[in-house]
Motif scaffolding. Structure first.
Motif, short mmCIF file in Angstrom:
data_model
loop_
_atom_site.label_atom_id
_atom_site.label_comp_id
_atom_site.label_asym_id
_atom_site.label_seq_id
_atom_site.Cartn_x
_atom_site.Cartn_y
_atom_site.Cartn_z
N ASN A 117 -31.04 -54.04 -31.96
CA ASN A 117 -31.85 -53.73 -30.79
C ASN A 117 -33.26 -54.22 -31.07
OD1 ASN A 117 -30.29 -51.95 -28.78
ND2 ASN A 117 -29.83 -50.96 -30.74
N THR B 145 -25.39 -61.68 -25.97
CA THR B 145 -26.53 -60.94 -25.46
C THR B 145 -26.67 -61.25 -23.97
OG1 THR B 145 -28.91 -60.55 -25.67
CG2 THR B 145 -28.15 -62.79 -26.05
N LEU C 128 -29.71 -61.50 -22.79
CA LEU C 128 -30.96 -62.24 -22.70
C LEU C 128 -30.70 -63.61 -22.08
CD1 LEU C 128 -32.90 -61.69 -26.05
CD2 LEU C 128 -33.82 -61.33 -23.74
N TYR D 125 -33.92 -67.84 -26.70
CA TYR D 125 -33.70 -66.97 -25.55
C TYR D 125 -35.07 -66.50 -25.07
CZ TYR D 125 -28.77 -66.96 -26.83
OH TYR D 125 -27.48 -67.34 -27.10
N HIS E 15 -32.40 -55.83 -24.40
CA HIS E 15 -31.21 -56.68 -24.48
C HIS E 15 -30.72 -56.73 -25.93
CE1 HIS E 15 -31.43 -58.30 -20.37
NE2 HIS E 15 -32.74 -58.34 -20.54
N PRO E 16 -29.82 -55.84 -26.33
CA PRO E 16 -29.31 -55.90 -27.71
C PRO E 16 -28.54 -57.19 -27.95
CG PRO E 16 -27.98 -54.41 -26.36
CD PRO E 16 -29.17 -54.80 -25.53
N VAL E 17 -28.36 -57.51 -29.22
CA VAL E 17 -27.73 -58.77 -29.61
C VAL E 17 -26.64 -58.49 -30.64
CG1 VAL E 17 -28.08 -61.02 -30.70
CG2 VAL E 17 -29.84 -60.07 -29.17
N THR E 18 -25.47 -59.06 -30.42
CA THR E 18 -24.37 -59.02 -31.39
C THR E 18 -24.18 -60.42 -31.98
OG1 THR E 18 -23.19 -57.18 -30.36
CG2 THR E 18 -21.89 -58.68 -31.70
N HIS F 236 -28.55 -50.40 -21.32
CA HIS F 236 -29.63 -51.36 -21.17
C HIS F 236 -29.56 -51.92 -19.76
CE1 HIS F 236 -30.64 -51.19 -25.45
NE2 HIS F 236 -29.34 -51.07 -25.63
N SER G 279 -26.77 -54.74 -19.93
CA SER G 279 -25.74 -54.71 -20.97
C SER G 279 -25.65 -53.30 -21.51
CB SER G 279 -26.08 -55.68 -22.12
OG SER G 279 -27.30 -55.34 -22.74
N ALA H 229 -24.47 -51.34 -25.43
CA ALA H 229 -23.94 -51.38 -26.78
C ALA H 229 -23.04 -50.17 -26.97
CB ALA H 229 -25.07 -51.36 -27.81
#
Length: 596
Positions: free
Chosen positions: A111, A146, A148, A162, A173-176, A251, A254, A256
């Motif tokens: 995050n 994400t 983003l 991004y 905007h969390p990212v995996t 979010h 999105s 998580a």
């Protein structure tokens, strides 16, 4: 104001370290200050993310070192410089949850609140973040998930740049990172991605896509029944599948999620499991937040102050009402049956009524105290607090049924949510953000429905009396009744923590255990001379009748204690909701409620 540029790279996955840089092209001439949030929106507890910053240094645009000092637990001050200023720092990421950051050689997740320092005074500047791939052949198949927006030249799911309009959007905007299962569906024309990281054998992504599509379309239509227009251009469900875990965080475009891998659907599985229904409810809950809390916000959150606690007494509405709609949407969309829904609702009722804390704390008080009580629960929590999630969902149920009964089903809680959406949420990110004031809630309910709800507000929101759910359910042809433990065994009135030993996790007010002097943390070792283990207490209790007197030996710390216990009667396992009236009027009201 020039854009703020970030880079983040999984520099040492085995050491769980992200390396992050932030470059400010036009820093404050007096010396640029940076701040890392102390909490993440949606999880109302100060978590001190700055504690995970391991090293930090600053340089000017010539590469020369710039002095930087820490001024408090989460703020840094750089010396004045001419030209650009860059901070380079390492973040330790070993929190496998939805709230922070995690990194190893199999997957990464973060995050923005955990990794991106905010240059104070530049919060409204555009942000560009370069997400880089870790070095090594082991990571050649890693991708990026994400919501983003990609900058020019970056492919969807690819490493690269991004962008975000400001810092608030950047951290929302969390990212995996890593290898993950991926599927895409459209809900009323808007693409929705499903990302599942973690090993799941035989994962049925087709079924998951079909079920989530129905859930998402039902929610979009609830808030926009005419246009069916979603508030985002794209949405991402990102799930981390683990051996034992559960949770979600909303979010703006999105969510998580973390869940047991066994809760996800498997190819060839006919009926949905209870775990899968729970997972879909979690997805539904976080998706509903796209409207309710991400765009319709309490005034205290418009905007957030991420350096301190943001107090509001309205979480019963923003979390509790979301908890009401999450399962209701499942039945309305046809993902579960009405009987399944009533069964799930009965469990919620049972959970609330088992806690004596409901008689001591209102849902408004619970909302305000979330920072110090709900997210910091101890062994006395069941006796001292009430959940604004679960009790809040029953408050929503009470409002919905009351409004429907008073208006002959012409109005419902849906109308309240739509008015809140149109007045506060629809244009939240397009103009000056305006939140809901606590003082205007009752008037909004009245305007949306025309119902007389003052007494219900006083009792349900600001009171501690039990909600008259049995009376409210009657016009809908549903009865509510307690269902005792099926074995009829007596009870100690305490909750036991699992493990090899039989340790009391909580002792309920007025219970047999409390009256006998037993406390949370005590390790029970014998009942009438027979050894107690972590798995045989129920079996031992089943040999007795309620009211029987037994001798219990227990350790409190390293001291042996003896307690004379007069056993309580069987505990209420849950509350059962049963369709008892099938006459046309009751059936029609019930169908309108469960299929609106």
């Amino acid at each position: 104001m020039k854009p703020i540029r970030y880079t983040i790279v999984p520099k040492q996955p085995a050491a769980h370290l992200f390396e992050v840089t932030v470059t400010v092209a036009d820093p404050d001439p007096a010396g640029q200050r940076f701040m890392l949030p102390v909490w993440i929106p949606g999880s109302y507890m100060v978590r001190e993310f700055a504690r995970n910053i391991v090293t930090l240094r600053a340089v000017n645009d010539a590469g020369r070192k710039v002095r930087v000092e820490k001024t408090d637990k989460h703020t840094w001050q750089a010396a004045p410089v001419k030209g650009a200023l860059t901070l380079r720092y390492e973040v330790y990421a070993w929190d496998l949850s939805v709230r922070a950051a995690h990194l190893d050689d199999t997957t990464g997740f973060f995050n923005g609140t955990s990794v991106f320092l905010a240059p104070l005074g530049h919060e409204e500047a555009q942000c560009v973040v370069d997400i880089q791939k870790p070095e090594g052949a082991a990571y050649r198949n890693w991708r990026v998930a994400t919501a983003l927006p990609e900058a020019r030249g970056t492919k969807r799911y690819g490493f690269g740049e991004y962008r975000a309009q400001n810092y608030d959007e950047l951290i929302d905007h969390p990212v995996t990172l890593g290898e993950f299962a991926l599927a895409t569906f459209k809900a009323h024309g808007v693409p929705h991605d499903i990302v599942v990281a973690g090993r799941v054998i035989g994962l049925d992504m087709a079924r998951l896509s079909a079920d989530l599509k129905r859930i998402c379309e039902e929610q979009i239509a609830l808030f926009e029944p005419k246009s069916k227009k979603a508030p985002m251009d794209r949405y991402v469900f990102m799930t981390q599948a683990v051996t034992d875990g559960y949770g979600g965080l909303e979010h703006r475009a999105s969510t998580a999620l973390i869940c047991n891998r066994g809760d996800l659907p498997v190819e060839g599985q006919d009926a949905p499991t209870e775990g899968y229904r729970t997972y879909l409810g979690l997805c539904s809950h976080e998706y509903f937040h796209t409207w309710n809390v991400k765009r319709i916000k309490p005034a205290a959150f418009a905007p957030y102050d991420l350096s301190v606690e943001n107090y509001t007494s309205l979480l019963w509405l923003f979390e509790g009402f979301t908890s009401y709609y999450d399962d209701l949407i499942l039945v309305r969309s046809g993902v579960i049956s009405p009987d399944d829904y009533l069964g799930m609702l009965g469990k919620v009722v049972g959970g609330v009524l088992r806690s004596s804390g409901r008689q001591k704390q209102t849902v408004a008080e619970s909302s305000f105290d979330a920072w110090v009580k709900y997210y910091r629960q101890d062994e006395n929590a069941p006796n001292a607090i009430v959940s604004y999630y679960t009790k809040g969902s029953l408050v929503a149920l009470a409002f919905d049924l009351t409004i429907r009964a008073q208006t002959d089903n012409r109005k419902s809680l849906d109308d309240v949510m739509r008015l809140l959406w149109q007045r506060f949420g629809h244009d939240f990110y397009r103009g000056k953000p305006v939140g809901v004031e606590e003082s205007e809630i009752e008037a909004i309910f009245a305007e949306a429905t025309g119902a007389q709800l003052g007494e219900l507000f006083a009792e349900a929101v600001h009171g501690t009396r039990d909600l008259p759910l049995d009376t409210l359910l009657a016009p809908f042809g549903i009865t509510l009744a307690p269902e005792l433990d099926k074995n009829g065994k007596p009870s100690l009135g305490a909750r036991v923590r699992g493990g090899a030993d039989c340790t009391l996790a909580a002792v309920h007010d007025g219970s047999a255990a409390q009256k006998a002097g037993l406390s949370a943390g005590d390790v029970l070792i014998a009942l009438d001379g027979l050894r107690i283990t972590g798995s045989n207490l129920d079996s031992l209790l089943s040999r007795y009748l309620p009211g029987a007197k037994v001798e219990v030996h227990a350790f409190r710390r390293d001291e042996l204690r003896t307690a004379q216990v007069k056993l309580d009667g069987p505990e209420v396992a849950r509350y059962k909701l049963t369709v008892s009236d099938k006459r046309p009027a009751a059936r029609k009201a019930r169908e309108r409620w469960l299929a609106s």
